[in-house]
Design a protein around this motif. Structure first.
Motif, PDB file in Angstrom:
ATOM      1  N   LEU A   9       0.866  -1.171   0.000  1.00 33.97           N
ATOM      2  CA  LEU A   9       0.000   0.000   0.000  1.00 33.97           C
ATOM      3  C   LEU A   9       0.908   1.228   0.000  1.00 33.97           C
ATOM      4  N   PHE A  11       1.334   5.061  -0.009  1.00 36.26           N
ATOM      5  CA  PHE A  11       0.604   6.270   0.351  1.00 36.26           C
ATOM      6  C   PHE A  11       1.212   7.530  -0.271  1.00 36.26           C
ATOM      7  N   TRP A  41     -11.930  -3.712   3.639  1.00 37.88           N
ATOM      8  CA  TRP A  41     -11.832  -4.386   2.342  1.00 37.88           C
ATOM      9  C   TRP A  41     -13.166  -5.009   1.944  1.00 37.88           C
ATOM     10  N   GLU A 225      -8.343  -1.658  -4.686  1.00 41.00           N
ATOM     11  CA  GLU A 225      -8.064  -0.405  -5.399  1.00 41.00           C
ATOM     12  C   GLU A 225      -9.138   0.638  -5.099  1.00 41.00           C
ATOM     13  N   GLY A 228      -8.388   2.018  -1.807  1.00 37.77           N
ATOM     14  CA  GLY A 228      -7.284   2.968  -1.898  1.00 37.77           C
ATOM     15  C   GLY A 228      -7.731   4.338  -2.356  1.00 37.77           C
ATOM     16  N   GLU A 229      -8.741   4.383  -3.230  1.00 34.65           N
ATOM     17  CA  GLU A 229      -9.260   5.665  -3.698  1.00 34.65           C
ATOM     18  C   GLU A 229     -10.066   6.368  -2.610  1.00 34.65           C
ATOM     19  N   ARG A 242      -5.458   7.617   1.592  1.00 31.43           N
ATOM     20  CA  ARG A 242      -5.516   7.128   0.213  1.00 31.43           C
ATOM     21  C   ARG A 242      -4.183   6.510  -0.180  1.00 31.43           C
ATOM     22  N   PHE A 243      -4.260   5.450  -0.953  1.00 31.14           N
ATOM     23  CA  PHE A 243      -3.043   4.728  -1.339  1.00 31.14           C
ATOM     24  C   PHE A 243      -3.207   4.107  -2.720  1.00 31.14           C
ATOM     25  N   LYS A 244      -2.067   3.738  -3.304  1.00 23.09           N
ATOM     26  CA  LYS A 244      -2.036   2.961  -4.542  1.00 23.09           C
ATOM     27  C   LYS A 244      -1.628   1.534  -4.199  1.00 23.09           C
ATOM     28  N   VAL A 245      -2.135   0.591  -4.959  1.00 25.75           N
ATOM     29  CA  VAL A 245      -1.930  -0.831  -4.662  1.00 25.75           C
ATOM     30  C   VAL A 245      -0.879  -1.421  -5.593  1.00 25.75           C
TER      31      VAL A 245
END
Length: 363
Positions: A9, A11, A41, A225, A228-229, A242-245
């Motif tokens: 993850l 950030f 999740w 995903e 994450g958004e 918020r994060f990118k996977v």
């Protein structure tokens, strides 16, 4: 065929706020436990696949092996020598740990709440604790630097993140009176090259499928995903979490760790774990066990209703047999009907465990 995944993850510059039971907004932890990750999740999964979520949760509730097991999240850190993956230090001493009151290095040893993967593998799946480790810890206690533990990032855990307090104003809806308070935000390491931002540290977790299921894996990745958004943790309305996977097969340096031979004598938790079967607990809790228990609570999303409290075994706990765990129904009384049903739907917290095999002292 069973498969393992490692999910990062990232950030980047985005702050995060991960609260815990009993701490206020002025504090945050640096990671998220497995039960919190699972709940968030599954909420995202339900929004994407509303017709599939009941079947998935029912699969976790019955007596068959669950569709997946996840670890809690832990810190990773990118360095010029590769990626350092930190794991909680097991609650039993490693093999060959000095016996007796050897306090020359214990002051430094007890501060190592998290160990790099290479150190954990060496201490708990390899040669064990060595004389060189002892001497380096003594030197570290006296302020010296250098040695294998230092090179492997053993003492650098807190360099992966920083915590800052941000002032905020609360306005009373009735009196319009104002109140100053502070919220703690977590920031992971990152750098910027032009318009490109690189995550130098963040969170990761392990995902284990007892049976390879490509369709389920694809849906889970989509749901993660989406999460994450939207953001993970608190203060999402402020843009936090918020994060990118980055979803990948288990890296080569993890292969021997997760596939350690069955001849090992202990099982080490890398997730939270809950069990209410007395016969199972009697096998788990013996003189060869070392564990800690933590109360888990929290609020139901988009409501002012608290979940029921539950006590779980924490990450780092060590047992002589493999723990399995299950979902626990934490639906509060306000959401239950008189005939035993639910006004909306049942609320679950995941106590399904994920563990690694290790060798430990006196196990």
């Amino acid at each position: 065929m069973a498969t393992w995944k490692l999910i990062k993850l990232k950030f980047e510059r985005c702050p995060a706020h991960f609260g815990e039971l009993g701490i206020g907004m002025e504090s945050t932890t640096e990671r998220v436990h497995s039960d919190t990750l699972f709940s968030a999740w599954m909420s995202s999964y339900a929004r994407l696949y509303p017709n599939e979520i009941d079947a998935l949760l029912n699969g976790f509730c019955d007596e068959s092996p669950p569709a997946m097991r996840i670890s809690s999240t832990f810190i990773y850190r990118e360095t010029d020598k590769g990626t350092i993956y930190y794991l909680p230090r097991p609650l039993r001493f490693p093999v060959n740990y000095p016996q007796g009151n050897d306090l020359e290095f214990f002051k430094t040893y007890k501060k190592l709440n998290y160990l790099p993967l290479k150190v954990l593998q060496r201490w708990y799946q390899g040669v064990g604790f060595t004389l060189a480790d002892r001497e380096e810890l003594i030197a570290k206690t006296n302020g010296a630097k250098g040695g294998n533990l230092d090179t492997e990032g053993t003492f650098d855990y807190k360099q992966a993140f920083k915590i800052e307090k941000v002032p905020k104003i609360a306005v009373d809806r009735n009196t319009r009176a104002t109140n100053l308070y502070h919220t703690a935000f977590l920031y992971f390491e990152w750098n910027q090259n032009g318009n490109s931002i690189q995550s130098l540290s963040g969170l990761y977790f392990l995902l284990h499928f007892p049976q390879d299921d490509v369709e389920l894996a694809t849906r889970l990745e989509d749901a993660l995903e989406l999460l994450g958004e939207e953001g993970l943790g608190g203060e999402r309305s402020s843009g936090a979490g918020r994060f990118k996977v980055e979803w990948e097969d288990i890296p080569s340096d993890w292969q021997s760790v997760v596939k350690y031979p069955d001849t090992s004598t202990s099982h080490y938790l890398i997730s939270l774990f809950w069990e209410d079967d007395v016969s199972q607990l009697q096998q788990l809790i013996t003189d060869k066990s070392s564990y800690e228990i933590q109360e888990r609570g929290g609020w139901i999303i988009q409501s002012n209703i608290r979940r029921q409290m539950v006590r779980m075994f924490t990450e780092g706990s060590v047992f002589p047999v493999e723990p399995h765990g299950k979902l626990v129904n934490v639906t509060p009384s306000e959401l239950r009907t008189n005939n035993g049903g639910y006004k909306t739907h049942p609320i679950y917290r995941s106590g399904i465990s994920l563990s690694l095999k290790i060798k430990a002292e006196n196990s």
